[in-house]
Design a protein around this motif. Structure first.
Motif, PDB file in Angstrom:
ATOM      1  N   ASP A  54       0.567  -0.954   0.616  1.00  0.00           N
ATOM      2  CA  ASP A  54      -0.253   0.023  -0.127  1.00  0.00           C
ATOM      3  C   ASP A  54       0.770   1.220  -0.249  1.00  0.00           C
ATOM      4  N   ASP A  55       0.464   2.273  -0.874  1.00  0.00           N
ATOM      5  CA  ASP A  55       1.554   3.928  -1.119  1.00  0.00           C
ATOM      6  C   ASP A  55       0.924   4.390   0.462  1.00  0.00           C
ATOM      7  N   GLN A  56       0.571   3.917   1.213  1.00  0.00           N
ATOM      8  CA  GLN A  56       0.437   4.751   2.274  1.00  0.00           C
ATOM      9  C   GLN A  56       0.594   4.406   3.758  1.00  0.00           C
ATOM     10  N   GLU A  57       1.810   4.760   4.523  1.00  0.00           N
ATOM     11  CA  GLU A  57       2.893   4.455   5.123  1.00  0.00           C
ATOM     12  C   GLU A  57       1.538   3.736   6.424  1.00  0.00           C
ATOM     13  N   LEU A  58       0.082   4.726   6.601  1.00  0.00           N
ATOM     14  CA  LEU A  58      -0.095   4.502   8.185  1.00  0.00           C
ATOM     15  C   LEU A  58      -0.966   3.575   7.875  1.00  0.00           C
ATOM     16  N   ILE A  59      -1.895   2.496   6.608  1.00  0.00           N
ATOM     17  CA  ILE A  59      -2.728   1.964   6.541  1.00  0.00           C
ATOM     18  C   ILE A  59      -1.189   0.631   6.255  1.00  0.00           C
ATOM     19  N   ARG A  60      -0.446   0.434   6.059  1.00  0.00           N
ATOM     20  CA  ARG A  60       0.569  -0.371   5.989  1.00  0.00           C
ATOM     21  C   ARG A  60       1.252  -0.672   7.656  1.00  0.00           C
ATOM     22  N   GLU A  61       1.347  -0.123   8.334  1.00  0.00           N
ATOM     23  CA  GLU A  61       1.677  -0.688   9.458  1.00  0.00           C
ATOM     24  C   GLU A  61       0.776  -0.922  10.617  1.00  0.00           C
ATOM     25  N   SER A  62      -0.588  -0.199  10.075  1.00  0.00           N
ATOM     26  CA  SER A  62      -1.762  -0.348  10.677  1.00  0.00           C
ATOM     27  C   SER A  62      -2.459  -2.011  10.619  1.00  0.00           C
ATOM     28  N   ARG A  95      -4.177   1.461  -6.183  1.00  0.00           N
ATOM     29  CA  ARG A  95      -3.975   2.323  -6.930  1.00  0.00           C
ATOM     30  C   ARG A  95      -2.332   2.986  -6.312  1.00  0.00           C
ATOM     31  N   MET A  96      -1.563   2.329  -6.670  1.00  0.00           N
ATOM     32  CA  MET A  96      -0.126   3.030  -5.979  1.00  0.00           C
ATOM     33  C   MET A  96       0.545   3.704  -7.185  1.00  0.00           C
ATOM     34  N   PRO A  97       1.751   4.277  -6.699  1.00  0.00           N
ATOM     35  CA  PRO A  97       2.787   4.993  -8.023  1.00  0.00           C
ATOM     36  C   PRO A  97       3.480   4.327  -8.805  1.00  0.00           C
ATOM     37  N   GLY A  98       4.406   4.299 -10.179  1.00  0.00           N
ATOM     38  CA  GLY A  98       5.135   3.491 -10.162  1.00  0.00           C
ATOM     39  C   GLY A  98       3.982   2.754 -10.715  1.00  0.00           C
ATOM     40  N   LEU A  99       4.517   1.008 -10.425  1.00  0.00           N
ATOM     41  CA  LEU A  99       4.060  -0.024 -10.845  1.00  0.00           C
ATOM     42  C   LEU A  99       2.478  -0.421  -9.814  1.00  0.00           C
ATOM     43  N   ILE A 104      -7.243  -8.108  -3.700  1.00  0.00           N
ATOM     44  CA  ILE A 104      -6.757  -6.589  -3.818  1.00  0.00           C
ATOM     45  C   ILE A 104      -7.998  -6.114  -2.297  1.00  0.00           C
ATOM     46  N   LEU A 105      -7.057  -4.675  -1.956  1.00  0.00           N
ATOM     47  CA  LEU A 105      -7.688  -4.219  -0.706  1.00  0.00           C
ATOM     48  C   LEU A 105      -7.497  -2.827  -1.589  1.00  0.00           C
ATOM     49  N   THR A 106      -9.038  -2.914  -1.556  1.00  0.00           N
ATOM     50  CA  THR A 106      -8.924  -1.167  -2.001  1.00  0.00           C
ATOM     51  C   THR A 106      -9.965  -0.343  -1.549  1.00  0.00           C
ATOM     52  N   THR A 107      -9.641   0.993  -1.604  1.00  0.00           N
ATOM     53  CA  THR A 107     -10.788   2.194  -1.214  1.00  0.00           C
ATOM     54  C   THR A 107     -12.200   2.873  -2.462  1.00  0.00           C
ATOM     55  N   PHE A 108     -11.168   2.302  -3.557  1.00  0.00           N
ATOM     56  CA  PHE A 108     -11.830   2.118  -5.311  1.00  0.00           C
ATOM     57  C   PHE A 108     -13.190   1.051  -5.719  1.00  0.00           C
ATOM     58  N   ASP A 109     -14.176   1.111  -6.039  1.00  0.00           N
ATOM     59  CA  ASP A 109     -14.942   0.104  -6.804  1.00  0.00           C
ATOM     60  C   ASP A 109     -15.159   0.790  -7.499  1.00  0.00           C
ATOM     61  N   ASP A 110     -14.272   0.776  -8.380  1.00  0.00           N
ATOM     62  CA  ASP A 110     -14.187   0.382 -10.001  1.00  0.00           C
ATOM     63  C   ASP A 110     -13.849  -0.606 -11.151  1.00  0.00           C
ATOM     64  N   ASP A 111     -15.146  -0.599 -11.891  1.00  0.00           N
ATOM     65  CA  ASP A 111     -14.942  -1.753 -12.708  1.00  0.00           C
ATOM     66  C   ASP A 111     -14.145  -2.826 -13.429  1.00  0.00           C
ATOM     67  N   ASP A 112     -13.308  -1.101 -14.133  1.00  0.00           N
ATOM     68  CA  ASP A 112     -12.335  -1.636 -14.642  1.00  0.00           C
ATOM     69  C   ASP A 112     -10.669  -2.576 -14.095  1.00  0.00           C
ATOM     70  N   PHE A 113     -10.496  -1.603 -12.503  1.00  0.00           N
ATOM     71  CA  PHE A 113      -9.589  -2.506 -12.070  1.00  0.00           C
ATOM     72  C   PHE A 113     -10.329  -3.571 -11.479  1.00  0.00           C
ATOM     73  N   VAL A 114     -11.835  -3.927 -11.126  1.00  0.00           N
ATOM     74  CA  VAL A 114     -11.672  -5.687 -10.695  1.00  0.00           C
ATOM     75  C   VAL A 114     -11.598  -6.515 -11.619  1.00  0.00           C
ATOM     76  N   PHE A 115     -12.419  -6.038 -12.886  1.00  0.00           N
ATOM     77  CA  PHE A 115     -11.978  -6.726 -13.709  1.00  0.00           C
ATOM     78  C   PHE A 115     -10.749  -7.701 -14.472  1.00  0.00           C
ATOM     79  N   SER A 116      -9.879  -6.693 -13.763  1.00  0.00           N
ATOM     80  CA  SER A 116      -8.379  -6.346 -14.595  1.00  0.00           C
ATOM     81  C   SER A 116      -7.437  -7.985 -13.657  1.00  0.00           C
ATOM     82  N   ALA A 117      -8.000  -7.127 -11.875  1.00  0.00           N
ATOM     83  CA  ALA A 117      -7.033  -7.415 -11.330  1.00  0.00           C
ATOM     84  C   ALA A 117      -7.477  -9.061 -10.928  1.00  0.00           C
ATOM     85  N   LEU A 118      -8.846  -9.303 -11.447  1.00  0.00           N
ATOM     86  CA  LEU A 118      -8.949 -10.888 -10.734  1.00  0.00           C
ATOM     87  C   LEU A 118      -9.369 -11.430 -11.938  1.00  0.00           C
ATOM     88  N   ARG A 119      -9.316 -10.708 -13.692  1.00  0.00           N
ATOM     89  CA  ARG A 119      -7.988 -11.066 -14.488  1.00  0.00           C
ATOM     90  C   ARG A 119      -7.123 -12.392 -15.127  1.00  0.00           C
TER      91      ARG A 119
END
Length: 224
Positions: free
Chosen positions: A8-16, A56-60, A80-95
């Protein structure tokens, strides 16, 4: 012991997440990463069973990182753990081979259960987006995303196996399938193992996609 990585790109979330998950005796958080490139570097050093992957992370980003990880480390499971309920992301990640998709609002208990489920070969889709995922799978043929299965292999499936496949397509867990079909969880696991072997499919995610693509979800086997 389940070896887990948190990306995760947010340190607080990673550490929590690391602190909370480390309270479980059967989970070992071996490393954390802030983007997909760090995930790949970490995997060169550690054997990881399950990765909690932010989208959603920078770089890759999480989608392409999932693709890279599954290509190089096929035995590593990804949620996949995210705040974004996004069709394309869900579709691609599962694919690309993710075994689960959870919104970050999920409880820590649900997240723990998802890790355990995915680690044992199951799939976990947040109930809030299960319908959306099912809808996307239904549209896959229009986008040329298909799971190829030999018709001769399909003919070897038994009626009980067809019923199990249908329930996998609806996103049910082994326990839920067992309750629906009045079987033991062990019997359901055996059916799934047999089905995946017969159809030459990698996992239950591919099986679920194929079930929807094949029109299986609208059939009523009790009447056949």
């Amino acid at each position: 012991m389940i070896k887990v990585m948190i990306a995760d790109d947010q340190e607080l979330i990673r550490e929590s997440l690391k602190i909370v998950l480390s309270t479980h005796e059967d989970i070992d958080v071996v490393d954390t990463a802030s983007d997909g490139f760090e995930v790949l570097k970490c995997l060169e050093k550690y054997v990881v069973d399950v990765i909690l992957m932010d989208i959603r992370m920078p770089g890759l980003d999480g989608v392409m990182a999932t693709k890279e990880v599954k290509a190089k480390y096929p035995n590593t499971k990804i949620i996949i753990l995210t705040t974004f309920d996004d069709d394309d992301f869900v579709f691609s990640a599962l694919r690309y081979g993710a075994s689960g998709y959870l919104l970050k609002g999920v409880s820590m208990d649900e997240l723990y259960k998802a890790i355990v489920t995915v680690n044992t070969g199951g799939a976990m889709i947040n109930p809030d987006i299960a319908t959306k995922v099912f809808s996307m799978f239904s549209k896959m043929q229009q986008n040329n995303y298909t799971i190829k299965v030999d018709e001769k292999d399909v003919e070897t499936l038994s009626k009980p196996e067809w019923k199990v496949i249908q329930h996998v397509g609806y996103g049910l867990s082994n326990k839920e399938i067992a309750q629906k079909l009045f079987l033991s969880e062990g019997t359901v696991r055996n059916y799934l193992s047999s089905i995946l072997s017969k159809l030459n499919l990698r996992d239950r995610t591919q099986l679920a996609i194929w079930a929807v693509e094949s029109g299986l979800m609208t059939r009523t086997f009790d009447d056949e």
